[in-house]
Enzyme design. Structure first.
Site, PDB file in Angstrom:
ATOM      1  N   THR A 118     -49.486 -60.828 -45.430  1.00  0.00           N
ATOM      2  CA  THR A 118     -50.539 -62.003 -45.981  1.00  0.00           C
ATOM      3  C   THR A 118     -51.889 -60.907 -46.221  1.00  0.00           C
ATOM      4  O   THR A 118     -52.901 -61.917 -46.243  1.00  0.00           O
ATOM      5  CB  THR A 118     -51.094 -62.698 -44.439  1.00  0.00           C
ATOM      6  OG1 THR A 118     -50.464 -61.710 -42.783  1.00  0.00           O
ATOM      7  CG2 THR A 118     -49.483 -63.723 -44.328  1.00  0.00           C
ATOM      8  N   HIS A 174     -52.228 -52.099 -41.649  1.00  0.00           N
ATOM      9  CA  HIS A 174     -53.313 -52.311 -40.985  1.00  0.00           C
ATOM     10  C   HIS A 174     -52.384 -51.133 -39.941  1.00  0.00           C
ATOM     11  O   HIS A 174     -50.694 -50.871 -39.558  1.00  0.00           O
ATOM     12  CB  HIS A 174     -53.868 -53.014 -39.922  1.00  0.00           C
ATOM     13  CG  HIS A 174     -53.237 -54.226 -39.621  1.00  0.00           C
ATOM     14  ND1 HIS A 174     -52.297 -54.089 -38.799  1.00  0.00           N
ATOM     15  CD2 HIS A 174     -52.806 -55.446 -39.397  1.00  0.00           C
ATOM     16  CE1 HIS A 174     -51.777 -54.933 -37.473  1.00  0.00           C
ATOM     17  NE2 HIS A 174     -52.386 -55.975 -39.028  1.00  0.00           N
ATOM     18  N   HIS A 230     -49.137 -51.922 -37.889  1.00  0.00           N
ATOM     19  CA  HIS A 230     -48.081 -52.227 -38.765  1.00  0.00           C
ATOM     20  C   HIS A 230     -47.779 -50.581 -38.723  1.00  0.00           C
ATOM     21  O   HIS A 230     -46.670 -50.110 -38.449  1.00  0.00           O
ATOM     22  CB  HIS A 230     -47.777 -52.300 -40.012  1.00  0.00           C
ATOM     23  CG  HIS A 230     -48.562 -53.798 -39.975  1.00  0.00           C
ATOM     24  ND1 HIS A 230     -49.758 -54.209 -41.002  1.00  0.00           N
ATOM     25  CD2 HIS A 230     -48.025 -54.807 -40.196  1.00  0.00           C
ATOM     26  CE1 HIS A 230     -49.061 -55.778 -40.863  1.00  0.00           C
ATOM     27  NE2 HIS A 230     -48.808 -56.254 -40.347  1.00  0.00           N
ATOM     28  N   LYS A 240     -50.671 -66.369 -32.744  1.00  0.00           N
ATOM     29  CA  LYS A 240     -51.920 -67.702 -33.688  1.00  0.00           C
ATOM     30  C   LYS A 240     -52.495 -68.743 -33.177  1.00  0.00           C
ATOM     31  O   LYS A 240     -51.708 -69.545 -32.676  1.00  0.00           O
ATOM     32  CB  LYS A 240     -51.373 -67.972 -35.293  1.00  0.00           C
ATOM     33  CG  LYS A 240     -50.915 -66.785 -35.776  1.00  0.00           C
ATOM     34  CD  LYS A 240     -52.137 -65.039 -36.148  1.00  0.00           C
ATOM     35  CE  LYS A 240     -51.465 -64.078 -37.166  1.00  0.00           C
ATOM     36  NZ  LYS A 240     -50.247 -63.532 -36.725  1.00  0.00           N
ATOM     37  N   ARG A 257     -52.255 -70.606 -40.267  1.00  0.00           N
ATOM     38  CA  ARG A 257     -52.673 -70.192 -41.731  1.00  0.00           C
ATOM     39  C   ARG A 257     -52.972 -70.354 -42.459  1.00  0.00           C
ATOM     40  O   ARG A 257     -52.483 -71.429 -43.766  1.00  0.00           O
ATOM     41  CB  ARG A 257     -51.397 -68.653 -41.559  1.00  0.00           C
ATOM     42  CG  ARG A 257     -51.605 -67.855 -41.342  1.00  0.00           C
ATOM     43  CD  ARG A 257     -50.297 -66.620 -41.039  1.00  0.00           C
ATOM     44  NE  ARG A 257     -50.331 -65.716 -40.010  1.00  0.00           N
ATOM     45  CZ  ARG A 257     -49.810 -64.714 -39.840  1.00  0.00           C
ATOM     46  NH1 ARG A 257     -48.848 -64.558 -40.933  1.00  0.00           N
ATOM     47  NH2 ARG A 257     -50.193 -64.223 -39.803  1.00  0.00           N
ATOM     48  N   GLN A 260     -36.274 -67.062 -39.471  1.00  0.00           N
ATOM     49  CA  GLN A 260     -36.596 -65.404 -39.741  1.00  0.00           C
ATOM     50  C   GLN A 260     -34.698 -65.048 -39.194  1.00  0.00           C
ATOM     51  O   GLN A 260     -34.492 -64.026 -39.228  1.00  0.00           O
ATOM     52  CB  GLN A 260     -37.627 -65.003 -37.800  1.00  0.00           C
ATOM     53  CG  GLN A 260     -37.468 -63.721 -38.405  1.00  0.00           C
ATOM     54  CD  GLN A 260     -38.879 -63.199 -37.239  1.00  0.00           C
ATOM     55  OE1 GLN A 260     -39.261 -63.635 -37.350  1.00  0.00           O
ATOM     56  NE2 GLN A 260     -38.457 -62.240 -36.559  1.00  0.00           N
ATOM     57  N   ASP A 304     -44.494 -59.620 -29.304  1.00  0.00           N
ATOM     58  CA  ASP A 304     -44.639 -61.090 -30.127  1.00  0.00           C
ATOM     59  C   ASP A 304     -43.135 -61.583 -30.742  1.00  0.00           C
ATOM     60  O   ASP A 304     -43.083 -62.385 -30.479  1.00  0.00           O
ATOM     61  CB  ASP A 304     -46.330 -61.080 -30.394  1.00  0.00           C
ATOM     62  CG  ASP A 304     -46.182 -60.457 -31.621  1.00  0.00           C
ATOM     63  OD1 ASP A 304     -45.141 -58.988 -32.248  1.00  0.00           O
ATOM     64  OD2 ASP A 304     -46.864 -60.397 -32.692  1.00  0.00           O
ATOM     65  N   LYS A 351     -55.888 -55.436 -27.580  1.00  0.00           N
ATOM     66  CA  LYS A 351     -55.370 -54.742 -29.129  1.00  0.00           C
ATOM     67  C   LYS A 351     -55.771 -53.958 -29.557  1.00  0.00           C
ATOM     68  O   LYS A 351     -57.507 -54.023 -29.665  1.00  0.00           O
ATOM     69  CB  LYS A 351     -55.020 -56.288 -30.466  1.00  0.00           C
ATOM     70  CG  LYS A 351     -54.239 -55.734 -31.470  1.00  0.00           C
ATOM     71  CD  LYS A 351     -53.489 -56.980 -32.578  1.00  0.00           C
ATOM     72  CE  LYS A 351     -52.809 -58.488 -31.394  1.00  0.00           C
ATOM     73  NZ  LYS A 351     -51.962 -58.916 -32.057  1.00  0.00           N
ATOM     74  N   LYS A 403     -58.945 -52.938 -33.850  1.00  0.00           N
ATOM     75  CA  LYS A 403     -60.306 -53.962 -33.933  1.00  0.00           C
ATOM     76  C   LYS A 403     -61.311 -53.023 -33.956  1.00  0.00           C
ATOM     77  O   LYS A 403     -61.694 -52.375 -33.034  1.00  0.00           O
ATOM     78  CB  LYS A 403     -60.586 -54.542 -33.421  1.00  0.00           C
ATOM     79  CG  LYS A 403     -59.440 -55.810 -33.006  1.00  0.00           C
ATOM     80  CD  LYS A 403     -58.851 -55.901 -34.802  1.00  0.00           C
ATOM     81  CE  LYS A 403     -57.701 -57.085 -34.562  1.00  0.00           C
ATOM     82  NZ  LYS A 403     -57.429 -58.127 -35.648  1.00  0.00           N
ATOM     83  N   THR A 404     -62.384 -52.520 -35.557  1.00  0.00           N
ATOM     84  CA  THR A 404     -63.076 -52.616 -35.226  1.00  0.00           C
ATOM     85  C   THR A 404     -64.299 -53.653 -35.287  1.00  0.00           C
ATOM     86  O   THR A 404     -63.937 -54.772 -35.976  1.00  0.00           O
ATOM     87  CB  THR A 404     -63.023 -51.574 -36.150  1.00  0.00           C
ATOM     88  OG1 THR A 404     -63.460 -51.754 -37.303  1.00  0.00           O
ATOM     89  CG2 THR A 404     -62.288 -50.469 -36.536  1.00  0.00           C
TER      90      THR A 404
END
Length: 409
Positions: free
Chosen positions: A41, A46, A49, A83, A87, A172, A193, A228, A231-232
């Site tokens: 997506t 990132h 992953h 989520k 999405r 899945q 998760d 998490k 994240k910036t």
């Protein structure tokens, strides 16, 4: 065959395993085909992953065969796990473009030659499914009552869970069945998760094929406070150098909390545990040496030795007066923008040192902004062309973040 299970356990990867002793024995004595799914997506993977990629590399080095699934089919629906909102629907073309980028990034860690690993897209079997046939052959094995107890659904029920997302678990699970049937895949791996989805895939294989399959999840990449990681202020920490430059990537790891350094060295590098144990003995200011090693090693893995070296040199240069700022993150500005000067708040937003003027105002009020080593104490401060030395200025945010602004004439 080396015991990759012990390696993963000692380095802190493993969160949950369905049949621990069986999985341990399989990984020690047999060549196991396993899979991990990647949701296409975004146009880059990132750092979250990246942890999964390191697991795949450990497994392949121990003789096991990875299957990387690009969720081209499931992405058309969207995973509700973690989520709060549904999405955006993506086109097939967007998904395919993202998948192509993923394969390039994965290939830096996984050897796809000579069938040592394969990449598949679940769109190949999901998009052409006959819906009624799918319900009769797959949906019949799922209990709605039991599905609603899964964590990925419970968190969404109050806000509203769409029927299309409710199908995700079936899809899945069907992926695992399909890979078991076509490739002899026995093991699904994923972030913690994904535990509920993995369990249903195992159950589907047992019901349809009467055979055992297994699942293992690994810890999510979080800080010692449970937040998490990756994240910036500019968003996610991407593996694509065009989205997160190597210098910014390096600086993220150089500046992490002391309490997270050793964990990250174990999870995100291939340094021997004996070497990491020695680094764990460093205390107080000495821990910065471990941070430098972490930042260099992770940047080298993602961006290569040359870029890691440049990022390291640029970071070190900031502590040496008069040193070159050649590899520092840079924003270019035209002379027309400087004709009447540019307000510091506008410049902070333009350089992405602050996501908004409000955040820029807060930084200045807290004394966290300097221009050419001079602290900025007013929000109406104007940066003018005469402030530029050799057509450059250096903006410093906090103690460790530096950014170069360069005039283009």
């Amino acid at each position: 065959m080396s015991s990759v299970f012990e390696t993963l356990k000692q380095r802190g990867f493993i969160a949950q395993v369905t049949h621990e002793e069986t999985v341990r024995e399989l990984l020690e004595k047999e060549k196991v085909t396993f899979y991990i799914g990647f949701d296409p997506t975004a146009d880059s993977l990132h750092v979250g992953h990246f942890l999964q990629m390191v697991v795949m590399a450990h497994m392949q080095r121990a003789g096991h065969k990875p299957i990387a699934i690009i969720g081209g089919g499931t992405a058309m629906v969207g995973d509700p796990s973690g989520k709060t909102d549904m999405r955006r629907m993506m086109t097939r073309e967007e998904i395919q473009s993202n998948a192509n980028n993923f394969k390039k990034q994965l290939s830096n860690f996984i050897d796809f030659s000579d069938n040592k690993a394969i990449m598949v897209d679940n769109a190949d079997w999901l998009l052409d499914l006959n819906y009624v046939k799918f319900l009769r052959e797959v949906g019949v094995h799922f209990s709605v009552n039991r599905m609603l107890t899964a964590e990925c659904f419970k968190s969404r029920l109050e806000k509203g869970l769409s029927f299309i997302e409710f199908n995700y678990m079936l899809m899945q699970s069907y992926d695992f069945l399909k890979l078991y049937q076509d490739h002899g895949c026995l093991l699904e791996l994923g972030g913690d998760d994904q535990w509920s989805n993995i369990l249903y895939g195992i159950e589907l294989i047992r019901r349809v094929e009467g055979k055992d399959a297994y699942g293992m999840t690994f810890t999510l990449l979080t800080t010692s406070e449970g937040k998490k990681m990756g994240k910036t202020e500019k968003g996610a920490l991407w593996l694509d150098p065009n989205k997160t430059p190597p210098y910014d990537f390096y600086q993220y790891w150089r500046n992490i909390n002391d309490s997270d350094v050793i964990k990250c060295l174990k999870l995100l590098t291939f340094l021997p545990l004996s070497e990491i144990d020695e680094l764990a003995k460093l205390k107080d200011q000495q821990i910065n040496e471990a941070k430098k090693i972490l930042a260099y090693e992770v940047t080298k893995l993602i961006h290569g030795e040359e870029e890691a070296g440049k990022a390291q040199s640029a970071a070190e240069a900031l502590f040496v007066k008069g040193a070159s700022s050649e590899n520092m993150p840079t924003t270019e500005i035209g002379t027309e923008e400087l004709a009447n000067g540019i307000n510091i708040l506008d410049l902070l937003v333009k350089t992405k040192l602050a996501p908004s003027k409000g955040e820029g105002r807060r930084l200045i009020e807290q004394g966290g902004v300097s221009v050419n080593e001079e602290k900025v104490d007013k929000i109406d401060f104007m940066v003018k062309e005469e402030d530029f030395k050799d057509d450059e200025i250096i903006i410093k945010k906090g103690k460790k973040v530096y950014h170069k602004v360069k005039i283009i004439r």
